[in-house]
Design an enzyme around this catalytic site. Structure first.
Site, PDB file in Angstrom:
ATOM      1  N   TYR A  46      -3.804  -0.699   7.647  1.00 53.32           N
ATOM      2  CA  TYR A  46      -4.885  -1.628   7.958  1.00 53.32           C
ATOM      3  C   TYR A  46      -5.116  -1.677   9.466  1.00 53.32           C
ATOM      4  CZ  TYR A  46      -4.607  -3.607   3.221  1.00 53.32           C
ATOM      5  OH  TYR A  46      -4.624  -3.801   1.866  1.00 53.32           O
ATOM      6  N   SER A 104      -8.665  -2.664  -3.580  1.00 54.90           N
ATOM      7  CA  SER A 104      -9.512  -1.487  -3.342  1.00 54.90           C
ATOM      8  C   SER A 104     -10.615  -1.381  -4.389  1.00 54.90           C
ATOM      9  CB  SER A 104      -8.669  -0.213  -3.342  1.00 54.90           C
ATOM     10  OG  SER A 104      -7.863  -0.153  -2.188  1.00 54.90           O
ATOM     11  N   ASP A 158      -4.080  -1.087  -7.461  1.00 54.81           N
ATOM     12  CA  ASP A 158      -4.712  -1.614  -6.246  1.00 54.81           C
ATOM     13  C   ASP A 158      -6.058  -2.276  -6.539  1.00 54.81           C
ATOM     14  OD1 ASP A 158      -5.567  -2.187  -3.725  1.00 54.81           O
ATOM     15  OD2 ASP A 158      -5.424  -0.143  -2.946  1.00 54.81           O
ATOM     16  N   ARG A 169       0.853  -1.195   0.000  1.00 53.18           N
ATOM     17  CA  ARG A 169       0.000   0.000   0.000  1.00 53.18           C
ATOM     18  C   ARG A 169       0.887   1.242   0.000  1.00 53.18           C
ATOM     19  NH1 ARG A 169      -5.174  -0.027   3.738  1.00 53.18           N
ATOM     20  NH2 ARG A 169      -5.946   1.182   1.972  1.00 53.18           N
ATOM     21  N   GLN A 202      -1.028   2.765  -6.318  1.00 51.64           N
ATOM     22  CA  GLN A 202      -2.471   3.035  -6.240  1.00 51.64           C
ATOM     23  C   GLN A 202      -3.203   2.652  -7.515  1.00 51.64           C
ATOM     24  OE1 GLN A 202      -3.015   7.111  -5.049  1.00 51.64           O
ATOM     25  NE2 GLN A 202      -2.750   6.653  -2.884  1.00 51.64           N
TER      26      GLN A 202
END
Length: 381
Positions: free
Chosen positions: A230, A134, A131, A123, A128
């Protein structure tokens, strides 16, 4: 570099790893793309659309030409079928979830396949665009509220009608990660009054920005957050406190959306059987943590059940119920990841790259991920 996209083998899987737009991107980067006939049908991507994008559509299950194979679940359906189709020395990029599939991890290593797990991506800001977790969580958060609204025998919004005023539904969202935040946003768009609970104080601002009330336990970031932001497993005292706080809110909720997960662990039980018993008849719980055991003690993974007059839904994979957008989002993620493995149209695995290094699961017959290796070795003892 030759990239192949075979059909998914998991029962009920509707997504495809690469859409025609993804094909165009990889061809522009110098790759040749092969797509198995019918791979994208349920995601509204026809064979002709792939051909128009520049892919070669093939029939049958032969992957011997493929240097790189792209999948959504890949071998994670546990059948082992895909593993045997992969050429030794080839590269597989897909979700694997090694904690749940240690046998598959061992099989990939024995086959000599280099595997990159999309669920192991670090992460970091540079990852991003890759990902996929997500992306799928966004879909699940949205769809969880749609399921709840369908099952709840009430309106979500406040309405002024000829029959008088109708109060809005009260929704409690447990866990304010990607899925939880999307559930909050969707419930608010439908007009519900929303509360959200998370042990991590850092998510408070995001929850408030969506128009929901944040239930704060007063923990510090060190107590509540683990690697990558997390949530981490809390102490027994904190768990007892959070259970009491959640119990007070559950009592007043028409809908509970549960999304709390601890990476690599069974989902924490946050809604006990006794709490379910206190809820109003016709209330609804949608437990997105069902695949890892569930946040609700009464959840039956993969089923919709009724207990004490409360409907409890334990979906296993809501993203596959929206295959068009799920495939579009996943395709962009896996295309970005694959492009990061390429240089001048050829495969270039740079282990100095944190994204590549941390997402690598197997390489050259070796299980390179420490946690996965320990699970496989434990199963072989």
């Amino acid at each position: 570099m030759i990239i192949a996209v075979p059909k998914e083998t998991a029962p009920g899987e509707t997504r495809v790893a690469l859409t025609p737009d993804g094909v165009r991107s990889l061809i522009a980067a110098g790759a040749k793309v092969l797509v198995e006939s019918g791979a994208g049908v349920e995601a509204a991507s026809s064979d002709s659309a792939y051909e128009s994008a520049g892919a070669t559509v093939f029939k049958g299950s032969d992957l011997s030409q493929a240097e790189v194979v792209l999948q959504v679940l890949g071998p994670a359906d546990r059948s082992g079928e895909l593993v045997e189709r992969l050429r030794p020395g080839s590269v597989l990029i897909s979700f694997v979830f090694p904690a749940a599939n240690p046998g598959i991890v061992g099989g990939l290593a024995r086959r000599g396949v280099t595997c990159f797990a999309m669920d192991l991506l670090p992460r970091i800001s540079r990852a991003q665009s890759m990902d996929a977790l997500s992306s799928m969580s966004t879909l699940a958060g949205y769809k969880s509220v749609v399921l709840a609204a369908n099952a709840l025998p009430k309106f979500f919004p406040m309405l002024m009608t000829a029959a008088g005023s109708i109060a809005p539904a009260r929704v409690l969202v447990i866990g304010a990660g990607v899925a939880g935040l999307q559930a909050i946003a969707t419930a608010r768009r439908l007009g519900a009054v929303v509360e959200a609970f998370d042990v991590r104080p850092a998510v408070k601002e995001q929850v408030l920005s969506l128009g929901a009330k944040f239930i704060d336990l007063g923990l510090s970031a060190e107590e509540a957050e683990g690697a990558g932001g997390y949530a981490k497993e809390v102490s027994e005292d904190v768990h007892a406190h959070e259970t009491r706080v959640i119990g007070e809110r559950v009592l007043r909720a028409d809908v509970v959306i549960a999304t709390a997960l601890v990476p690599g662990r069974r989902a924490p039980v946050l809604v006990t059987d006794e709490m379910v018993k206190t809820m109003a008849k016709s209330s609804v719980i949608v437990d997105l943590a069902a695949p890892t055991g569930g946040n609700c003690e009464a959840t039956v993974p993969g089923e919709m059940v009724e207990k004490y007059g409360v409907t409890i839904i334990g979906p296993m994979d809501l993203a596959r119920t929206m295959p068009v957008h799920a495939s579009q989002m996943y395709s962009k993620n896996i295309t970005a990841f694959t492009a990061n493995l390429m240089k001048n149209g050829e495969l270039a695995i740079d282990l100095e790259d944190q994204i590549i290094r941390e997402s690598m699961l197997t390489n050259g017959g070796v299980i390179t991920n420490d946690a996965a290796r320990q699970l496989v070795e434990a199963g072989e003892r």
